[in-house]
Motif scaffolding. Structure first.
Motif, PDB file in Angstrom:
ATOM      1  N   GLU A 157       0.844  -1.216   0.000  1.00 25.92           N
ATOM      2  CA  GLU A 157       0.000   0.000   0.000  1.00 25.92           C
ATOM      3  C   GLU A 157       0.869   1.252   0.000  1.00 25.92           C
ATOM      4  O   GLU A 157       0.622   2.199  -0.738  1.00 25.92           O
ATOM      5  N   MET A 158       1.907   1.226   0.847  1.00 21.78           N
ATOM      6  CA  MET A 158       2.758   2.411   0.960  1.00 21.78           C
ATOM      7  C   MET A 158       3.594   2.601  -0.309  1.00 21.78           C
ATOM      8  O   MET A 158       3.788   3.721  -0.776  1.00 21.78           O
ATOM      9  N   ALA A 159       4.086   1.513  -0.879  1.00 26.27           N
ATOM     10  CA  ALA A 159       4.907   1.604  -2.090  1.00 26.27           C
ATOM     11  C   ALA A 159       4.087   2.193  -3.240  1.00 26.27           C
ATOM     12  O   ALA A 159       4.572   3.059  -3.982  1.00 26.27           O
ATOM     13  N   GLN A 160       2.857   1.744  -3.380  1.00 29.89           N
ATOM     14  CA  GLN A 160       2.006   2.267  -4.455  1.00 29.89           C
ATOM     15  C   GLN A 160       1.732   3.753  -4.261  1.00 29.89           C
ATOM     16  O   GLN A 160       1.778   4.541  -5.196  1.00 29.89           O
ATOM     17  N   LYS A 161       1.473   4.101  -2.994  1.00 33.87           N
ATOM     18  CA  LYS A 161       1.217   5.504  -2.673  1.00 33.87           C
ATOM     19  C   LYS A 161       2.443   6.367  -2.993  1.00 33.87           C
ATOM     20  O   LYS A 161       2.333   7.449  -3.570  1.00 33.87           O
ATOM     21  N   LYS A 162       3.624   5.868  -2.625  1.00 29.58           N
ATOM     22  CA  LYS A 162       4.857   6.639  -2.832  1.00 29.58           C
ATOM     23  C   LYS A 162       5.231   6.747  -4.311  1.00 29.58           C
ATOM     24  O   LYS A 162       5.729   7.771  -4.756  1.00 29.58           O
ATOM     25  N   MET A 163       4.997   5.668  -5.070  1.00 26.16           N
ATOM     26  CA  MET A 163       5.300   5.722  -6.504  1.00 26.16           C
ATOM     27  C   MET A 163       4.429   6.777  -7.180  1.00 26.16           C
ATOM     28  O   MET A 163       4.899   7.553  -8.016  1.00 26.16           O
ATOM     29  N   LYS A 164       3.173   6.820  -6.797  1.00 23.44           N
ATOM     30  CA  LYS A 164       2.256   7.807  -7.366  1.00 23.44           C
ATOM     31  C   LYS A 164       2.687   9.216  -6.952  1.00 23.44           C
ATOM     32  O   LYS A 164       2.700  10.138  -7.772  1.00 23.44           O
ATOM     33  N   ALA A 165       3.079   9.369  -5.685  1.00 25.28           N
ATOM     34  CA  ALA A 165       3.507  10.688  -5.192  1.00 25.28           C
ATOM     35  C   ALA A 165       4.749  11.174  -5.941  1.00 25.28           C
ATOM     36  O   ALA A 165       4.873  12.363  -6.253  1.00 25.28           O
ATOM     37  N   ILE A 166       5.679  10.255  -6.255  1.00 23.59           N
ATOM     38  CA  ILE A 166       6.892  10.634  -6.986  1.00 23.59           C
ATOM     39  C   ILE A 166       6.528  11.090  -8.401  1.00 23.59           C
ATOM     40  O   ILE A 166       7.021  12.111  -8.878  1.00 23.59           O
ATOM     41  N   ALA A 167       5.642  10.365  -9.050  1.00 22.98           N
ATOM     42  CA  ALA A 167       5.216  10.757 -10.401  1.00 22.98           C
ATOM     43  C   ALA A 167       4.545  12.133 -10.367  1.00 22.98           C
ATOM     44  O   ALA A 167       4.791  12.979 -11.238  1.00 22.98           O
TER      45      ALA A 167
END
Lengths: 143, 82
Positions: free
Chosen positions: A56-66
């Protein structure tokens, strides 16, 4: 608004698909970074490896980086894909594709995104070396 | 008493030999005191304490961050994605 696509996936990543996704009539350049599994590491010859993710956190962070990239550079589209689970030597572990009106921005934005992925996304790598499994010592995660 | 959920990853998961557990929380608990509790429960974590970071509800949290019942705490060794 830039088009953004991110995913953490157990299936194979197709860099050509990421390239097609970021194609844009307003783009003068597309940069696609592809990370692949190397056969050697500091531990020695690598036979394979496994990525573990805090989903959950990895998906959230990948989206935040994009999204951060889209805010910092005038990009047309950003796609980021990262694998989890077991991978073989040579397989694609990560793809960052960025399109922009000019190449300099696309290079910079892509470089920034992959560097942030390495320090800001909760993903861990365990290598299989001489029949033992070793967690690769990374860097403390940054907010 | 309220509880918080702890989720372990990578080397920390290997040491505690479980993916998740629940611990009781009190009103004054912070990220720093949660980590102290976890090290007490699992002394094997001690050598890696300095490199561990904790997340609260999927955000990296500072040591002084207050923890409340229902929070999900991630125990995150140094990351190595990419």
């Amino acid at each position: 608004m830039a088009r953004i696509r991110t995913a953490l996936t157990r299936g194979r990543i197709n860099p050509s698909r990421a390239f097609r996704e970021v194609q844009d009539p307003g783009a003068g350049g597309i940069v696609v970074f592809t990370g692949t599994i190397r056969n050697r590491s500091e531990f020695g010859k690598v036979d394979g490896l496994e990525y573990q993710a805090y989903r959950e956190m990895a998906q959230k962070k990948m989206k935040a980086i994009a999204e951060e990239v889209a805010k910092k550079w005038p990009v047309k589209a950003v796609s980021i894909y990262h694998r989890e689970g077991r991978l073989k030597i040579g397989e694609v572990s990560v793809v960052v594709a960025v399109s922009s009106a000019h190449r300099a921005q696309a290079f910079e934005a892509c470089r920034y995104a992959i560097d942030r992925i390495k320090t800001g996304v909760p993903i861990w790598k365990r290598e299989r070396v001489r029949r033992t499994k070793l967690w690769v010592e990374g860097k403390p995660i940054r907010a | 008493m309220a509880k918080i959920k702890i989720v372990y990853f990578a080397g920390a998961r290997d040491v505690v030999e479980r993916q998740t557990e629940f611990i009781e929380t009190d009103a004054k608990m912070t990220v720093a005191t949660v980590l102290q509790r976890l090290v007490k429960l699992h002394p094997g974590l001690k050598p890696m304490t300095r490199s561990l970071r904790l997340s609260v509800n999927h955000e990296v949290a500072e040591p002084g961050h207050r923890v409340k019942g229902g929070d999900e705490i991630g125990v995150l060794p140094p990351v190595a994605g990419g």
